[in-house]
Design a protein around this motif. Structure first.
Motif, PDB file in Angstrom:
ATOM      1  N   LYS A   1       0.835  -1.205   0.000  1.00 27.42           N
ATOM      2  CA  LYS A   1       0.000   0.000   0.000  1.00 27.42           C
ATOM      3  C   LYS A   1       0.868   1.251   0.000  1.00 27.42           C
ATOM      4  O   LYS A   1       0.564   2.227  -0.678  1.00 27.42           O
ATOM      5  CB  LYS A   1      -0.932   0.005   1.214  1.00 27.42           C
TER       6      LYS A   1
ATOM      7  N   ASP B   1       3.915   1.523  -1.182  1.00 24.22           N
ATOM      8  CA  ASP B   1       4.508   1.633  -2.526  1.00 24.22           C
ATOM      9  C   ASP B   1       3.511   2.235  -3.517  1.00 24.22           C
ATOM     10  O   ASP B   1       3.876   3.043  -4.372  1.00 24.22           O
ATOM     11  CB  ASP B   1       4.978   0.268  -3.026  1.00 24.22           C
ATOM     12  N   GLU B   2       2.245   1.850  -3.396  1.00 29.96           N
ATOM     13  CA  GLU B   2       1.211   2.388  -4.268  1.00 29.96           C
ATOM     14  C   GLU B   2       1.072   3.911  -4.073  1.00 29.96           C
ATOM     15  O   GLU B   2       0.956   4.660  -5.020  1.00 29.96           O
ATOM     16  CB  GLU B   2      -0.134   1.703  -4.006  1.00 29.96           C
ATOM     17  N   LYS B   3       1.109   4.332  -2.816  1.00 32.77           N
ATOM     18  CA  LYS B   3       0.988   5.769  -2.517  1.00 32.77           C
ATOM     19  C   LYS B   3       2.190   6.536  -3.052  1.00 32.77           C
ATOM     20  O   LYS B   3       2.075   7.640  -3.533  1.00 32.77           O
ATOM     21  CB  LYS B   3       0.838   6.005  -1.012  1.00 32.77           C
ATOM     22  N   ASP B   4       3.384   5.931  -2.935  1.00 31.46           N
ATOM     23  CA  ASP B   4       4.595   6.586  -3.410  1.00 31.46           C
ATOM     24  C   ASP B   4       4.585   6.744  -4.936  1.00 31.46           C
ATOM     25  O   ASP B   4       5.135   7.691  -5.490  1.00 31.46           O
ATOM     26  CB  ASP B   4       5.849   5.800  -2.997  1.00 31.46           C
ATOM     27  N   GLN B   5       3.948   5.830  -5.622  1.00 30.71           N
ATOM     28  CA  GLN B   5       3.893   5.864  -7.076  1.00 30.71           C
ATOM     29  C   GLN B   5       2.865   6.877  -7.581  1.00 30.71           C
ATOM     30  O   GLN B   5       2.927   7.312  -8.722  1.00 30.71           O
ATOM     31  CB  GLN B   5       3.589   4.488  -7.648  1.00 30.71           C
ATOM     32  N   ASP B   6       1.919   7.241  -6.721  1.00 33.23           N
ATOM     33  CA  ASP B   6       0.882   8.189  -7.125  1.00 33.23           C
ATOM     34  C   ASP B   6       1.377   9.597  -7.147  1.00 33.23           C
ATOM     35  O   ASP B   6       2.207  10.226  -7.097  1.00 33.23           O
ATOM     36  CB  ASP B   6      -0.320   8.148  -6.187  1.00 33.23           C
TER      37      ASP B   6
END
Length: 86
Positions: A79, A81-86
């Motif tokens: 989760k 990592d997903e936020k960092d990619q956004d």
């Protein structure tokens, strides 16, 4: 810690194998033999079967909790990592 029946059996076998004059010393010899055996066994670095079984169960529960925590951590990291990619 040790099975008293087994200890009693070993002490009796030793007592029975002694010459007749020694056997006549009776309970004192048997008591001394039992003390020596128990003393020698207590010097060994061993645990009872019951304690071993208890510790095995504790280890299994701990391992299960660790696995669960690792899975939760993996989900949280995904989760993040997903936020960092956004």
């Amino acid at each position: 810690m040790f099975d008293p029946k087994k200890l009693e059996q070993v002490a009796k076998q030793i007592h029975d194998s002694m010459p007749q004059p020694v056997k006549e010393l009776g309970n004192d010899v048997e008591h001394k033999v039992r003390q020596v055996i128990q003393g020698q066994l207590s010097k060994l670095d061993m645990v009872s079967r019951e304690e071993f079984d208890v510790q095995t169960q504790v280890l299994l529960r701990t391992r299960q909790k660790l696995t669960e925590m690792e899975q939760k951590l993996a989900v949280l990291e995904a989760k993040l990592d997903e936020k960092d990619q956004d």
